[in-house]
Design an enzyme around this catalytic site. Structure first.
Site: not given
Ligand code: UD1
Ligand code: CA
Length: 483
Positions: A14, A21
């Site tokens: 992903l 940030r």
């Molecule tokens: C997510 C997890 C959380 C975990 C954490 C670890 C979910 C709902 N939650 O939370 O349980 O502890 O990661 O870091 O999965 N991304 C996409 N497309 C999207 C959303 C996210 O590509 O639509 C990618 C982001 O670029 C990132 C990763 O997925 O690399 C995680 O996304 P982020 O929104 O940071 O998730 P967290 O809220 O941190």
């Protein structure tokens, strides 16, 4: 690892998030840790499980991300998640692009550079050993805030993952966190994604809900916990990036010390992940080893040295120098205060001494350029000696030209060698020469104005000065008083 019976069908990385940030024009995933983009670590870890596909989900700054992937990992595929509707949606986009899949689907992130391929391999192995439908990689962290929490049943199986913003007060106390990395059975994943909703604090499609739903359906959901929690740590801003670099460097330096490298000051020694070192190398403080640099056995580097894509032979020594795209032979010595630019090669036992700059300079075995010299576009033969202050004048204002110095030849101090020009084997150039014509074997070239002395000049033109007085005294001592 598991053989062909249950291959990993795909690793989904992903990488669509905005990285706001970082406050950068450059995609967060292209920022570097120990000399390599964060994304390159994710791809390397993904490749370690030998999947049929590596699918990177891109979104924000995707042109940069896709072109970078083209350079570092042409085997990976990409798909666009135009709008970031949550991690569940991102994985859905990947599955849509991948089409039919059988076996395991591993999900990981593009911004967790410390995660190793070994850990992903272990995760997949644990998944199979326990016959789980889903296995999540977890760890216990000093500060779980912001992470999804792992809620387990009494048997240690995973009941659910609760996002930080959705936790109850007791759940918030759980220090076991979801790393965001998982192995799913492909069919379970596909079914689970089709049933997600946005009924949560962030209004997103949570990938984590696939685990709770699978558990409710009676499927086995396991957790593979790792002690090294930093492997699960993501980078969101430049403060974390610096911390990550420091920790990664600490691990790299420690690895080399355990492999037989002496490091005087690990805190001021920075080694890229791609560097290779040999036993009994000694690294003094303030050393930066970058890119494809390799250092042979027993070489001494530092203090204050930066080497980028440099090959150093065994037993060489380099002090206070900067070198890029250069080759330094066995037992050769460089520095202090020298700058070796691309195309410099120094032969076995050769010397590039203090305050010397070189560029595209082939300096043969045993040849010496000891002091205060610019050697650009130079070919210097075996055992030749280049006197202090020599300039290889390689640029005529239009083109660069080469100067050749034969073996065992000697160039006197403060000479200017105007290229293209050639000094044969076994020849001399007198000090202070400005050379424009070739010098043959066994010849000496003297290319400077002849010295002419004018007796009595000081007495005539500087009468009454101290200089005149000292001259007079000296002449009287020698019995040659001025007339
Ligand atoms: C997510 C997890 C959380 C975990 C954490 C670890 C979910 C709902 N939650 O939370 O349980 O502890 O990661 O870091 O999965 N991304 C996409 N497309 C999207 C959303 C996210 O590509 O639509 C990618 C982001 O670029 C990132 C990763 O997925 O690399 C995680 O996304 P982020 O929104 O940071 O998730 P967290 O809220 O941190
Ligand atoms: Ca995150």
């Amino acid at each position: 690892m598991q053989g062909n019976s249950s291959p990993v069908a795909a690793v989904v990385v992903l990488a669509a998030g905005a990285g706001t940030r970082m406050k950068s024009r450059k995609s967060k995933l292209l920022h570097e840790v120990a000399g390599h983009s964060m994304l390159s670590y994710a791809v390397a870890a993904a490749n370690a499980v030998e999947p049929q596909h590596v699918m990177v989900v891109v979104g924000h700054q995707r042109d940069q991300v896709v072109s970078h992937l083209g350079e570092i990992a042409p085997n990976v595929e990409t798909t666009v998640q135009a709008e970031q509707l949550g991690t569940g949606h991102a994985v859905q986009c990947a599955l849509d692009a991948l089409g039919e899949l059988h076996g395991d689907v591993v999900v990981t992130y593009g911004d967790v550079p410390m995660l190793t391929g070994e850990t992903l391999i272990e995760l997949v192995q644990a998944h199979h050993a326990r016959h789980d439908a889903i296995t999540v990689l977890t760890s216990r962290v000093p500060n779980p805030q912001g992470y999804g929490r792992i809620v387990r049943d009494d048997d240690g199986h995973v009941l659910a993952i609760v996002e930080d913003k959705d936790t109850t007060a007791p759940q918030a106390q759980i220090d076991e966190i979801n790393s965001g990395m998982y192995v799913f059975d492909a069919a379970v994943l596909r079914d689970g994604l089709s049933r997600l909703s946005t009924d949560n604090a962030q209004g997103e499609l949570y990938l984590t809900d696939v685990l709770g739903n699978a558990r409710s359906d009676g499927l086995r959901v396991g957790a593979y916990e790792i002690a090294d929690w930093q492997q699960a740590e993501g980078v969101n801003d430049r403060v974390q990036l610096a911390r990550m670099n420091k920790e990664m460097n600490r691990r790299i330096v420690e690895k080399w010390m355990r492999a037989g490298v002496s490091v005087t000051d690990p805190d001021s020694t920075w080694i890229h992940a791609s560097v290779s070192l040999s036993p009994d190398v000694v690294l003094q403080p303030n050393v930066y080893l970058e890119g494809a640099t390799s250092i042979g056995e027993g070489a001494k580097i530092g203090p204050d040295v930066t080497l980028t894509d440099v090959e150093v032979g065994p037993g060489a020594s380099i002090v206070r120098a900067q070198a890029i795209l250069a080759v330094i032979g066995a037992d050769a010595s460089v520095g202090p205060y020298s700058y070796l630019r691309p195309g410099t090669t120094l032969g076995v036992g050769g010397k590039i001494g203090g305050f010397v700059e070189t560029k595209n300079a082939k300096i043969a075995d045993g040849a010496k350029v000891p002091h205060l010299t610019y050697a650009g576009d130079a070919e210097i033969g075996e055992r030749a000696n280049i006197g202090a202050g020599t300039i290889f004048a390689n640029y005529d204002g239009v083109a660069k030209n080469t100067t050749r110095i034969g073996k065992d030849s000697f160039v006197g101090s403060n000479s200017v060698l105007v290229a293209p020009v050639e000094v044969a084997d076994g020849a001399y150039v007198a000090a202070g020469s400005t050379l424009t014509d070739p010098v043959g074997p066994g010849e000496i070239a003297i290319a400077r104005g002849r010295q002419a002395n004018v007796p009595g000049w000081v007495a005539k033109r500087r009468a009454g000065t101290r200089t005149a007085q000292s001259a007079e005294e000296a002449l009287q001592r020698d019995g040659k008083a001025a007339e």
